[in-house]
Design an enzyme around this catalytic site. Structure first.
Site, short mmCIF file in Angstrom:
data_model
loop_
_atom_site.label_atom_id
_atom_site.label_comp_id
_atom_site.label_asym_id
_atom_site.label_seq_id
_atom_site.Cartn_x
_atom_site.Cartn_y
_atom_site.Cartn_z
N SER A 273 -7.42 53.51 -114.44
CA SER A 273 -6.66 53.53 -115.68
C SER A 273 -5.17 53.52 -115.39
O SER A 273 -4.35 53.73 -116.27
CB SER A 273 -7.08 54.70 -116.58
N ARG B 210 -2.17 43.23 -103.84
CA ARG B 210 -3.21 43.22 -104.88
C ARG B 210 -3.59 41.79 -105.25
O ARG B 210 -4.76 41.47 -105.38
CB ARG B 210 -2.69 44.00 -106.10
N ASP C 110 -8.14 50.38 -104.65
CA ASP C 110 -7.53 51.54 -104.02
C ASP C 110 -6.42 51.01 -103.15
O ASP C 110 -6.63 50.09 -102.34
CB ASP C 110 -8.52 52.36 -103.20
P1 IMP Z 1 -4.79 54.92 -106.10
O1 IMP Z 1 -4.93 54.89 -107.58
O2 IMP Z 1 -5.38 56.12 -105.44
O3 IMP Z 1 -5.25 53.63 -105.47
O4 IMP Z 1 -3.24 55.06 -105.85
C1 IMP Z 1 -2.44 54.01 -105.53
C2 IMP Z 1 -1.01 54.51 -105.42
O5 IMP Z 1 -0.37 53.73 -104.42
C3 IMP Z 1 -0.24 54.29 -106.69
O6 IMP Z 1 -0.23 55.42 -107.49
C4 IMP Z 1 1.15 53.96 -106.16
O7 IMP Z 1 1.81 55.14 -105.88
C5 IMP Z 1 0.87 53.25 -104.85
N1 IMP Z 1 0.78 51.80 -105.03
C6 IMP Z 1 -0.32 51.00 -104.91
N2 IMP Z 1 -0.04 49.73 -105.18
C7 IMP Z 1 1.26 49.71 -105.52
C8 IMP Z 1 2.11 48.66 -105.93
O8 IMP Z 1 1.73 47.50 -106.10
N3 IMP Z 1 3.38 49.03 -106.18
C9 IMP Z 1 3.83 50.30 -106.04
N4 IMP Z 1 3.09 51.31 -105.70
C10 IMP Z 1 1.78 51.03 -105.43
#
Ligand code: IMP
Length: 193
Positions: free
Chosen positions: A8, A181, A70
């Site tokens: 989300s 991504r 992730d």
């Molecule tokens: P997840 O929801 O546990 O996968 O957390 C991913 C976290 O990595 C996010 O909350 C961001 O802090 C960081 N992150 C992942 N992808 C991006 C991106 O494309 N831009 C900036 N931060 C990212």
């Protein structure tokens, strides 16, 4: 085709929707009561699989496809921190801004103005044929300040390779073309067919 997203995070949902324009993308919070998913593995891939499976099982409709992401940022000079802990860098209830400023603080504390860094995205698909995962990476550098408001998370401090501005300053089309991504999503699309 309908795909349920096991996230989300608004920034991720927006980017996934833009990459999958021909699909109906539905965040799981719109079809299920919110529930906590323990993301306690030590790799992006395992965490993505945990999320995709949890939502797929909760939905109980074998014909749906669930997609999870992730992701995180790794800084080699900091031992690849924050890595899988990117979303929880300052603790369980951390905001994206708290985490961004903690990483800036960690650089400043060491007198580092600019250093190599990379983003990783693991995408998992839970389907009736099984669970699949793919990865994408984006390389660049992090700087000791935040610039610009585009993107989300650590984007205001990340300068992608080949550019001289942060993802916070660059047009969103740059992320759509070159991000971790987007690269992983292109591979995921080939799996879905
Ligand atoms: P997840 O929801 O546990 O996968 O957390 C991913 C976290 O990595 C996010 O909350 C961001 O802090 C960081 N992150 C992942 N992808 C991006 C991106 O494309 N831009 C900036 N931060 C990212």
């Amino acid at each position: 085709m309908k795909i349920i997203l096991a996230t989300s995070n608004k920034g991720k949902v927006k980017e996934i929707q833009k990459s999958f324009e021909k699909f109906e993308i539905v965040p799981f919070s719109e079809v299920l009561k919110p529930f906590d998913i323990e993301e306690n593995a030590d790799s992006f891939k395992e965490n993505a699989i945990i999320k995709a499976k949890a939502v797929y099982e909760a939905l109980g409709d074998k014909n749906l496809i669930v997609l999870s992401d992730d992701s995180g940022i790794s800084v080699p000079i900091l031992g690849n921190e924050p890595g899988v802990r990117s979303a929880r860098y300052t603790g369980e209830n951390a905001t994206a801004k708290d985490n961004l400023y903690k990483l800036i603080y960690e650089l400043k504390k060491r007198g580092i103005k600019r250093t190599p860094a990379f983003y990783t995205a693991a995408i998992a698909l839970a389907t009736k044929e099984g669970v699949f995962s793919v990865h994408g990476w984006m390389y660049g550098e992090v700087i000791d300040e935040a610039r610009g408001d585009n993107g989300f998370g650590y984007d205001p401090m990340f300068i992608p390779e080949g550019f001289d501005k942060t993802l916070g300053e660059l047009d969103e089309s740059v992320k759509k073309e070159f991000s971790h991504r987007s690269k992983a999503l292109r591979l995921a699309k080939r799996l879905i067919g």
